[in-house]
Scaffold this motif. Structure first.
Motif, mmCIF file in Angstrom:
data_model
loop_
_atom_site.group_PDB
_atom_site.id
_atom_site.type_symbol
_atom_site.label_atom_id
_atom_site.label_comp_id
_atom_site.label_asym_id
_atom_site.label_seq_id
_atom_site.Cartn_x
_atom_site.Cartn_y
_atom_site.Cartn_z
ATOM 1 N N GLY A 131 -1.815 -41.394 -15.220
ATOM 2 C CA GLY A 131 -1.926 -40.784 -16.543
ATOM 3 C C GLY A 131 -3.092 -39.808 -16.657
ATOM 4 O O GLY A 131 -2.895 -38.636 -17.014
ATOM 5 N N PRO A 132 -4.319 -40.235 -16.354
ATOM 6 C CA PRO A 132 -5.454 -39.304 -16.425
ATOM 7 C C PRO A 132 -5.336 -38.108 -15.489
ATOM 8 O O PRO A 132 -5.839 -37.029 -15.796
ATOM 9 N N TYR A 133 -4.672 -38.282 -14.344
ATOM 10 C CA TYR A 133 -4.494 -37.180 -13.401
ATOM 11 C C TYR A 133 -3.758 -36.004 -14.047
ATOM 12 O O TYR A 133 -4.012 -34.835 -13.712
ATOM 13 N N LEU A 134 -2.871 -36.287 -14.985
ATOM 14 C CA LEU A 134 -2.040 -35.254 -15.601
ATOM 15 C C LEU A 134 -2.750 -34.474 -16.704
ATOM 16 O O LEU A 134 -2.216 -33.470 -17.180
ATOM 17 N N VAL A 135 -3.942 -34.895 -17.099
ATOM 18 C CA VAL A 135 -4.577 -34.300 -18.281
ATOM 19 C C VAL A 135 -5.080 -32.884 -18.022
ATOM 20 O O VAL A 135 -4.880 -31.991 -18.852
ATOM 21 N N LEU A 136 -5.743 -32.629 -16.888
ATOM 22 C CA LEU A 136 -6.261 -31.280 -16.627
ATOM 23 C C LEU A 136 -5.136 -30.235 -16.593
ATOM 24 O O LEU A 136 -5.254 -29.194 -17.258
ATOM 25 N N PRO A 137 -4.040 -30.457 -15.848
ATOM 26 C CA PRO A 137 -2.964 -29.451 -15.888
ATOM 27 C C PRO A 137 -2.319 -29.314 -17.263
ATOM 28 O O PRO A 137 -1.839 -28.232 -17.616
ATOM 29 N N THR A 138 -2.301 -30.395 -18.031
ATOM 30 C CA THR A 138 -1.788 -30.297 -19.400
ATOM 31 C C THR A 138 -2.637 -29.338 -20.215
ATOM 32 O O THR A 138 -2.118 -28.476 -20.934
ATOM 33 N N LEU A 139 -3.952 -29.466 -20.100
ATOM 34 C CA LEU A 139 -4.856 -28.566 -20.824
ATOM 35 C C LEU A 139 -4.726 -27.127 -20.317
ATOM 36 O O LEU A 139 -4.813 -26.175 -21.098
ATOM 37 N N TYR A 140 -4.531 -26.972 -19.023
ATOM 38 C CA TYR A 140 -4.384 -25.637 -18.438
ATOM 39 C C TYR A 140 -3.154 -24.933 -19.019
ATOM 40 O O TYR A 140 -3.217 -23.751 -19.394
#
Length: 401
Positions: free
Chosen positions: A152-161
């Motif tokens: 779950g946390p791994y997906l947060v940076l690309p989501t913000l990008y």
């Protein structure tokens, strides 16, 4: 040659999304890449010296902690992984400082890996692919990871990008970004990780606030607010649709509780935290990596307590200093108009969110955490070089002809 090297870095970042077995392809490829790069001239500048020194001290704390153990067990391998991940952060910082254009490749490779691993988790969760159960655990999506709480946390940076691109980019690329956002947001949701949910919410709010502060024109600020509200409505709508499935609704109802039974129960997470901090007063060198979990049946689930137990006070102080140093410099340089400003903003926000959730989860061996640290320090080093060049030009112009 430089392009080939950058593509190898991007491929290494792409592999970070697939960690079903250890050692994962990410470790094997990156270890080879770091070794080859070191042979052919990896430059470590003084600008990233705090990152290097404090990570070395942190690992020394772990070695001292091992010396207190009667039986070392698997702790040398654990410390080897810690050292490797620290080296990966230093490596990313160094190559970004050498060429800021690598940031774009790194982020795009990260987005590609995140979307693929999110799709694996989503399809596995709904049983839409043969053998899809390998991408789930405890009725939760985990993609090509070993734990939903890392997935779950791994997906947060690309989501913000993608979110940033949607807010600032052209309408032509908007449909693809929207699709990518929906996939990543659904992946985070189906991980049923409270830490991931909180991290995504915190990061999205901080991104919008930072952009409102950064952008000076009223029209652009209005665009950001309108699109953010529209995105929020779409996200809520997607969650409402997902909750129509009984399997999702039941698990969501259970996971949405702020305090679970294993948090507040006797010898639950919070009581173990109190016990652990008390133990740290009696064991200044720590008790040895992984010993706390063996002693109490559950790991620390707190990065600060983890540092105290596994790396002693020396490791704890160096880790605390590193985080403070990172955020002081990162936030100081955050709003400066530079080619790498967007990447610094996104990575710093997500790193800050990881630091907050570190109070309820252990981020010690999260590969993407060290990637975030490397990105932030690479951007910090770029800014320091920029300032040094400005000073040099100023002195040269002040010299008499």
């Amino acid at each position: 040659m430089s392009m080939l090297a950058s593509l190898c870095v991007a491929f290494g970042v792409f592999l970070s999304g697939f960690v079903i077995r250890e050692p994962a392809p990410y470790e094997l490829f990156l270890a080879c890449l770091i070794g080859i790069w070191a042979l052919f001239g990896l430059k470590l500048s003084r600008h990233i010296a705090p990152l290097i020194v404090l990570y070395i001290v942190f690992n020394i704390g772990g070695i001292f902690s091992i010396l207190t153990m009667e039986e070392v067990k698997d702790t040398p391998m654990y410390m080897a992984v810690t050292l490797f991940l620290a080296l990966s952060a230093i490596f990313f910082a160094a190559i970004i400082e050498a060429d800021h254009r690598r940031l774009r490749l790194i982020f795009r490779a990260y987005v590609a890996a995140a979307i693929i691993t999110a799709l694996l988790g989503i399809l596995g969760y709904f049983g839409a692919i043969p053998g899809g159960e390998v991408f789930t655990r405890y009725s939760r999506a985990m993609g090509a990871f070993q734990d939903p709480n890392v997935f779950g946390p791994y997906l947060v940076l690309p989501t913000l990008y993608l979110m940033h691109g949607l807010l600032t980019g052209s309408l032509r690329a908007a449909p693809l970004r929207v699709i990518g956002l929906l996939v990543l947001a659904l992946g985070v949701f189906l991980s049923f990780s409270r830490a991931a949910w909180g991290l995504l919410a915190i990061s999205m709010v901080l991104l919008v606030l930072t952009m409102l502060i950064k952008e000076r024109t009223g029209a652009f600020r209005l665009k950001i607010l309108v699109m953010s509200l529209l995105g929020f409505v779409l996200l809520v709508g997607a969650i409402i649709v997902a909750l129509q499935f009984d399997q999702i609704a039941d698990l969501f109802t259970d996971r949405a509780k702020l305090v679970q039974a294993y948090d507040g129960a006797r010898l639950g997470r919070f009581e173990r935290h109190a016990i652990g901090f008390g133990m740290a007063m009696e064991h200044p060198l720590g008790i040895g990596p992984l010993e706390f979990g063996l002693m109490w049946g559950e790991d620390t689930h707190n990065i600060w307590l983890k540092a105290l137990m596994d790396y002693g006070w020396l490791g704890f102080i160096s880790y605390l200093m590193l985080m403070c140093w990172t955020f002081v410099l990162g936030f100081r340089y955050l709003l400066r108009d530079r080619p790498w400003q967007t990447y610094l903003m996104l990575a710093l926000i997500v790193l800050f969110g990881h630091t907050l959730i570190g109070s309820v989860i252990d981020t010690d061996h999260w590969r993407h955490f060290y990637l975030l640290m490397g990105i932030v320090w690479g951007c910090i080093a770029l800014e320091m070089r920029w300032q040094a060049n400005l000073r040099k030009q100023h002195w040269q112009s002040a010299l008499p002809a």
